[in-house]
Design a protein around this motif. Structure first.
Motif, short mmCIF file in Angstrom:
data_model
loop_
_atom_site.label_atom_id
_atom_site.label_comp_id
_atom_site.label_asym_id
_atom_site.label_seq_id
_atom_site.Cartn_x
_atom_site.Cartn_y
_atom_site.Cartn_z
N ASP A 1 0.83 -1.20 0.00
CA ASP A 1 0.00 0.00 0.00
C ASP A 1 0.87 1.26 0.00
O ASP A 1 0.58 2.24 0.66
CB ASP A 1 -0.96 0.01 1.20
N LEU A 2 1.95 1.20 -0.78
CA LEU A 2 2.89 2.32 -0.87
C LEU A 2 3.04 2.82 -2.31
O LEU A 2 4.07 3.40 -2.67
CB LEU A 2 4.25 1.92 -0.31
N SER A 3 2.02 2.60 -3.13
CA SER A 3 2.11 3.04 -4.52
C SER A 3 2.29 4.55 -4.65
O SER A 3 2.81 5.03 -5.66
CB SER A 3 0.85 2.62 -5.29
N ASP A 4 1.85 5.29 -3.64
CA ASP A 4 1.96 6.75 -3.67
C ASP A 4 3.10 7.26 -2.79
O ASP A 4 3.15 8.44 -2.46
CB ASP A 4 0.64 7.39 -3.22
N PHE A 5 4.05 6.38 -2.45
CA PHE A 5 5.15 6.77 -1.56
C PHE A 5 6.21 7.58 -2.30
O PHE A 5 7.13 8.11 -1.69
CB PHE A 5 5.76 5.50 -0.94
N GLY A 6 6.08 7.68 -3.58
CA GLY A 6 6.98 8.45 -4.43
C GLY A 6 6.46 8.37 -5.85
O GLY A 6 5.47 7.68 -6.12
N ARG A 7 7.13 9.03 -6.76
CA ARG A 7 6.73 8.99 -8.16
C ARG A 7 7.49 7.90 -8.90
O ARG A 7 8.66 7.66 -8.62
CB ARG A 7 6.99 10.34 -8.83
N ALA A 8 6.81 7.26 -9.84
CA ALA A 8 7.45 6.24 -10.65
C ALA A 8 8.15 6.90 -11.84
O ALA A 8 7.67 7.87 -12.41
CB ALA A 8 6.42 5.23 -11.14
N GLY A 9 9.34 6.34 -12.21
CA GLY A 9 10.04 6.82 -13.38
C GLY A 9 10.90 8.04 -13.11
O GLY A 9 10.69 8.78 -12.14
N ASN A 10 11.89 8.25 -13.97
CA ASN A 10 12.79 9.41 -13.90
C ASN A 10 13.46 9.56 -12.54
O ASN A 10 13.70 10.67 -12.07
CB ASN A 10 12.04 10.71 -14.24
N TYR A 11 13.76 8.43 -11.90
CA TYR A 11 14.25 8.49 -10.53
C TYR A 11 15.55 9.27 -10.41
O TYR A 11 15.66 10.19 -9.60
CB TYR A 11 14.44 7.07 -9.97
N PHE A 12 16.55 8.90 -11.20
CA PHE A 12 17.84 9.57 -11.06
C PHE A 12 17.75 11.04 -11.47
O PHE A 12 18.41 11.90 -10.87
CB PHE A 12 18.92 8.84 -11.86
N GLU A 13 16.94 11.36 -12.45
CA GLU A 13 16.75 12.75 -12.83
C GLU A 13 16.19 13.56 -11.66
O GLU A 13 16.69 14.65 -11.35
CB GLU A 13 15.78 12.84 -14.02
N ARG A 14 15.19 13.00 -10.99
CA ARG A 14 14.59 13.70 -9.86
C ARG A 14 15.53 13.80 -8.68
O ARG A 14 15.57 14.81 -7.97
CB ARG A 14 13.28 13.03 -9.46
N GLN A 15 16.32 12.74 -8.46
CA GLN A 15 17.25 12.76 -7.34
C GLN A 15 18.38 13.76 -7.56
O GLN A 15 18.77 14.50 -6.64
CB GLN A 15 17.83 11.36 -7.13
N VAL A 16 18.92 13.81 -8.78
CA VAL A 16 19.97 14.80 -9.06
C VAL A 16 19.42 16.20 -8.86
O VAL A 16 20.09 17.07 -8.26
CB VAL A 16 20.51 14.61 -10.49
N SER A 17 18.20 16.44 -9.31
CA SER A 17 17.58 17.76 -9.13
C SER A 17 17.37 18.07 -7.64
O SER A 17 17.68 19.17 -7.18
CB SER A 17 16.24 17.80 -9.86
N ARG A 18 16.89 17.07 -6.90
CA ARG A 18 16.63 17.29 -5.47
C ARG A 18 17.90 17.63 -4.72
O ARG A 18 17.95 18.61 -3.96
CB ARG A 18 16.01 16.02 -4.86
N TRP A 19 18.97 16.84 -4.95
CA TRP A 19 20.18 17.06 -4.17
C TRP A 19 20.93 18.30 -4.63
O TRP A 19 21.64 18.93 -3.84
CB TRP A 19 21.06 15.82 -4.19
#
Length: 357
Positions: free
Chosen positions: A165-183
């Motif tokens: 029941d964690l389907s909304d615990f984050g967004r699917a796809g583009n993980y590394f793109e989002r992480q580089v942007s976040r950090w």
């Protein structure tokens, strides 16, 4: 992280008196625990754990049992950081499906109780190892611990987030793109002085992203000193510190675990240059094989993944530097951590060069 390893076990293990900056209203906490934690009965004694750089963590001792409290620090915080409510949600989901985490008791989102959001979980008894060389153990014991670590990570990555029941615990796809942007944003928000290697990485990483992998629960800080092992066996009793967990590419966790083999063995969390065969510690290739045997998956382009993970660590350390500046850092070791931004950034850029930068 990359502190010197001398006396690491003594420096990071156990508890100490509560730092006055992180003192709790004991009477208010006792009332809340009585109302919300099953089986709780005072009187209450509070101590603070030595380890942990981010969220202040406390041992709560009562006559019948001990608990652990994790809270957000007080003061101004970076956006999305110190998400103890997310920690509570993910360990609650995993606990219900038999994954080794501490039993979660209750989450308090009322900042009026102790001054910030917090949650309470059981204290798990066992061993935490702060030095990756595992001094004092025999080679077969070391190998068994490393195998248990990989098997636990593979077990985490086997979960379909929907099952938890964690389907909304984050967004699917583009993980590394989002992480580089976040950090990148986190780094810029806490920047204290120019670091040219970070500027180069911020330019290189978004233009060289790996293809998307499958979406799984990613721990975000999966390393040996975030595991509690049984007192006398290579059995993982609990995985700790879920602050950075989200939905993402499991290769992020795998490669983060493996960067220890690229960090000098002169540091407590480094294995580069160590006699791994004599120690009984698996090589990078053996660790990858162990993970692949459990999951069928292998990391590709490890130099890029190492550059990304070291960049991320540098950004985390820069966040600690910002909290040292602002007086909100949670650990006595925070200043030493803050000093690691430059060497981590330099190491990340070295791997980026190997990845084609």
């Amino acid at each position: 992280m990359t502190e010197p390893h001398d006396d690491a076990q003594a420096a990071f293990s156990g508890v100490r008196p509560v730092d006055p900056r992180h003192a709790l209203d004991e009477a208010a906490l006792d009332r809340w625990l009585s109302a919300h934690v099953e089986g709780y009965a005072g009187p209450l004694t509070i101590q603070q754990f030595k380890g942990g750089q981010s969220n202040p963590t406390y041992r709560l001792t009562t006559p019948s049992r001990t608990y652990v409290l994790r809270r957000k620090p007080s003061g101004a915080l970076l956006a999305s950081a110190h998400a103890v409510d997310r920690e509570f949600r993910v360990i609650s989901a995993l606990s219900a499906h038999g994954f080794p985490v501490a039993r979660p008791y209750a989450l308090c989102e009322d900042e009026g109780v102790i001054g910030s959001v917090f949650y309470v979980m059981a204290e798990v008894q066992g061993r935490i190892f702060w030095d990756l060389k595992l001094p004092g153990l025999q080679p077969p014991e070391r190998r068994a611990i490393y195998q248990a670590q990989v098997e636990t990570l593979a077990r985490l990555h086997a979960f379909d987030p929907a099952t938890l029941d964690l389907s909304d615990f984050g967004r699917a796809g583009n993980y590394f793109e989002r992480q580089v942007s976040r950090w990148t944003k986190q780094y810029r928000a806490s920047e204290t002085e120019p670091v040219s290697a970070m500027d180069r990485l911020i330019a290189f990483l978004p233009d060289s992203l790996p293809p998307d992998g499958e979406t799984r629960i990613v721990h975000g800080d999966f390393r040996l000193d975030n595991l509690i092992l049984a007192p006398d066996a290579a059995e993982v009793r609990a995985v700790l510190d879920w602050e950075l967990s989200t939905l993402g590419d499991p290769m992020a966790d795998v490669s983060y675990l493996l960067i220890a083999w690229a960090i000098p063995a002169s540091l407590r969390n480094g294995l580069a240059g160590a006699d791994l065969e004599a120690l009984g510690i698996p090589s990078v290739e053996e660790m990858v094989d162990l993970y692949a045997a459990q999951t069928g998956a292998r990391p590709a382009n490890l130099p890029w993944l190492f550059a990304y993970n070291l960049f991320r660590l540098a950004a985390i350390c820069q966040g600690i530097a910002g909290r040292v500046r602002d007086g909100t850092a949670a650990s006595d070791h925070a200043r030493a951590m803050a000093a690691q931004v430059q060497p981590l950034a330099d190491a990340a850029w070295g791997w980026a060069r190997k990845a084609g930068a």
